[in-house]
Design a protein around this motif. Sequence first.
Motif, short mmCIF file in Angstrom:
data_model
loop_
_atom_site.label_atom_id
_atom_site.label_comp_id
_atom_site.label_asym_id
_atom_site.label_seq_id
_atom_site.Cartn_x
_atom_site.Cartn_y
_atom_site.Cartn_z
N GLU A 263 25.94 31.70 36.15
CA GLU A 263 24.92 32.20 37.07
C GLU A 263 25.56 32.81 38.31
OE1 GLU A 263 21.75 30.51 40.31
OE2 GLU A 263 22.53 29.15 38.79
N LEU A 264 26.56 32.11 38.88
CA LEU A 264 27.23 32.62 40.07
C LEU A 264 28.05 33.86 39.75
CD1 LEU A 264 28.46 29.24 41.62
CD2 LEU A 264 26.50 30.61 42.31
N ALA A 265 28.73 33.84 38.58
CA ALA A 265 29.52 35.01 38.19
C ALA A 265 28.63 36.23 37.99
CB ALA A 265 30.31 34.70 36.92
N ALA A 266 27.46 36.01 37.36
CA ALA A 266 26.54 37.12 37.13
C ALA A 266 26.01 37.66 38.46
CB ALA A 266 25.39 36.66 36.24
N LYS A 267 25.69 36.78 39.40
CA LYS A 267 25.23 37.23 40.71
C LYS A 267 26.31 38.06 41.41
CE LYS A 267 21.91 33.52 41.66
NZ LYS A 267 21.60 32.32 42.48
N PHE A 268 27.55 37.62 41.26
CA PHE A 268 28.66 38.37 41.85
C PHE A 268 28.73 39.78 41.26
CE2 PHE A 268 33.08 39.77 41.88
CZ PHE A 268 33.42 39.59 43.21
N CYS A 269 28.51 39.88 39.94
CA CYS A 269 28.54 41.19 39.29
C CYS A 269 27.43 42.10 39.83
CB CYS A 269 28.37 41.03 37.78
SG CYS A 269 29.80 40.26 36.97
N LEU B 216 33.81 28.07 38.85
CA LEU B 216 33.71 29.53 39.00
C LEU B 216 35.06 30.20 38.78
CD1 LEU B 216 31.71 31.75 39.57
CD2 LEU B 216 32.15 31.48 42.02
N ARG B 217 36.13 29.55 39.24
CA ARG B 217 37.47 30.12 39.02
C ARG B 217 37.79 30.17 37.53
NH1 ARG B 217 41.04 32.43 37.65
NH2 ARG B 217 43.22 32.44 38.30
N CYS B 218 37.44 29.10 36.81
CA CYS B 218 37.70 29.08 35.36
C CYS B 218 36.81 30.09 34.63
CB CYS B 218 37.46 27.68 34.81
SG CYS B 218 38.62 26.44 35.41
N ALA B 219 35.56 30.20 35.06
CA ALA B 219 34.65 31.17 34.45
C ALA B 219 35.13 32.59 34.68
CB ALA B 219 33.24 30.98 35.00
N ALA B 220 35.64 32.86 35.89
CA ALA B 220 36.15 34.20 36.20
C ALA B 220 37.33 34.55 35.31
CB ALA B 220 36.55 34.27 37.67
N GLU B 221 38.18 33.54 35.07
CA GLU B 221 39.32 33.78 34.18
C GLU B 221 38.85 34.03 32.76
OE1 GLU B 221 43.49 34.16 33.68
OE2 GLU B 221 42.31 33.83 35.52
N TYR B 222 37.89 33.24 32.32
CA TYR B 222 37.33 33.39 30.97
C TYR B 222 36.70 34.77 30.81
CZ TYR B 222 34.06 32.61 27.07
OH TYR B 222 33.35 32.73 25.90
N LEU B 223 35.96 35.21 31.81
CA LEU B 223 35.28 36.51 31.75
C LEU B 223 36.21 37.67 32.08
CD1 LEU B 223 31.95 35.46 33.52
CD2 LEU B 223 32.23 36.02 31.10
N GLU B 224 37.46 37.34 32.44
CA GLU B 224 38.48 38.36 32.74
C GLU B 224 38.02 39.30 33.86
OE1 GLU B 224 39.62 40.23 29.03
OE2 GLU B 224 39.34 38.32 27.99
N LEU C 205 39.74 45.88 36.77
CA LEU C 205 38.40 46.47 36.67
C LEU C 205 37.82 46.85 38.02
CD1 LEU C 205 36.76 44.21 33.96
CD2 LEU C 205 37.36 46.61 33.73
N ASP C 206 38.05 45.99 39.01
CA ASP C 206 37.41 46.25 40.30
C ASP C 206 38.19 45.54 41.39
OD1 ASP C 206 35.47 47.22 42.04
OD2 ASP C 206 34.27 45.39 41.90
N GLU C 207 38.47 46.22 42.45
CA GLU C 207 39.22 45.62 43.55
C GLU C 207 38.38 44.51 44.19
OE1 GLU C 207 41.44 46.94 47.71
OE2 GLU C 207 40.54 48.46 46.36
N GLY C 208 39.04 43.40 44.48
CA GLY C 208 38.32 42.27 45.06
C GLY C 208 37.42 41.59 44.05
N ASN C 209 37.84 41.56 42.79
CA ASN C 209 37.02 40.96 41.74
C ASN C 209 37.02 39.44 41.89
OD1 ASN C 209 35.35 40.96 39.51
ND2 ASN C 209 36.72 42.16 38.23
N LEU C 210 36.29 38.78 41.00
CA LEU C 210 36.02 37.35 41.19
C LEU C 210 37.26 36.49 41.05
CD1 LEU C 210 33.78 35.39 41.85
CD2 LEU C 210 33.28 35.18 39.41
#
Length: 542
Positions: free
Chosen positions: A104-110, A125-133, A138-143
């Motif tokens: 949910e947090l990762a999607a909101k960030f997107c 969230l850190r683990c999810a960001a790694e999982y979602l690559e 892809l984008d500067e300042g990504n998750l």
Amino acid sequence: MWESDSESAGGRDYVNGVLSSKKLGLKTDGLKTDGFEQRDQSWYATTDIPSDLLVQVGDASFHLHKYPLLSRSGKMNRIIYESQDANLSNVVLDDLPGGADAFELAAKFCYGIAVDLTATNISGLRCAAEYLEMTEDLDEGNLVFKTEAFLSYVVLSSWRDSILVLKSCEQLSPWAENLQIVRRCSESIAWKACANPKSIRWAYTGKPAKVSTPSINQQVPPDWWFEDVSILRIDHFVRVVTAIKVKGMRFELIGAAIMQYAAKWLPGLTQEGTGDEGSNSTDSNSNSGRWKGGLHIIVAGSKEDPPTVQFKEQRMIIESLVSIIPLQKDSVSCSFLLRLLRMANMLKVAPALVTELEKRVGMQFEQATLADLLIPTYNKSETLYDIDLVQRVLEHFLVQEQTESSIPSRQYISDKHMYEGTRTSAPNAKMRVARLVDSYLTEVSKDRNLSLTKFQVIAEALPESARTCDDGLYRAVDSYLKAHPMLSEHERKRLCRVMDCQKLSIDACMHAAQNDRLPLRVVVQVLFSEQVKISNVIATPP
């Protein structure tokens, strides 16, 4: 939404194998959103454009749009790319670390929605960001960058946050391990625990709210960190203690922290004992009853059918604690070691670790109490108490004493593995153990299944010099005779050989002279010894 439904996967533009959002040709107008709306187990991005992607994470459903996710997630790019289906509208991410909350947090960030990073959500969230690559490719300042920066500059600088993040990592294996979150938090906690207490900002995570923060001039107790680290799961606690050892923490403090942890997570450890942790153990037990997610089981009931999961968990805790107890003598109390040994036998801990515990008890055997030694038998032995265990511990004690007596000046060699300091002299230690063994034999001799041979072996294990008086042995012998009235004359004589009638006090001699359970030959020896003692008393000038 795609501009051309007929566009083939082969016609898309990829950068390093990842679909480039700049080449997607997606309509982004109207995708601005103020947030997500939840309806039951489903989440919806609040936009005017209908969602074109359903993401399933566990029981939760997220009705989203492809573009925001594809623009920042390499994982979502690859899923779309490998599907060869431009109309793919359903994605399942059941193995996403952190689950629906993290997604949910990762999607909101997107979607560009501000995400509040905290110690309670950062690890997931850190683990999810790694999982979602969600990387800088892809984008500067990504998750990944954002969460990594928060971990490094915010979490690891705070004692409380490091504890909370390490606690949250329990549900994130192996991601939290692979991303070094566990290692970095453990190192941070260890560094702060070993820091000068004057520099500590008091921010307990485990203390009750009623505990007040001390004033600036109030001295910080050396155990200020115990309660916080005791909330950690055993593997993470081991990591922290190991790091603390490397940084040179005093071994007695490490031992005290281990004892407090055991009292919290192994309530059965202090249920029957009268250990020297005292009120601390009581407080820890009451705290553990409130702690959610802990191991609060007191192993009881049938010895043959223990609760399987809890049985294994408690056994793992004991095995882990034994492996990190400092090598130095007196780092933990003998009472604690014996109660740990009791549970280790009950839970069928690895034999090598049980042997290690027995050796540790042998090093401090003179500190034991009778209550500590009365360990029930948890195997098929006929005796009520584990006599063999006490015999082995006694043997370890004698080996230790013999080894120490061969060292000049009776001091340990000073190095990082040996303890140099005050030590009970060998005669005093042996005398204390002799009194303890005599009391133990008096108690266990009431068991009718205790063989004469086992009684003899323990009674004769100590050298004669360990006893200046054999009154304790006499009480044990008399207790054994009472519980075993069917002994033959030969067996009674054999039993009485463990004591020296000349070492009996006058009171003991008077009792023995009238004891019809003793063989006649022993009674005669006692009477002779009594006469000699009385004569010596009369002959001694006032």
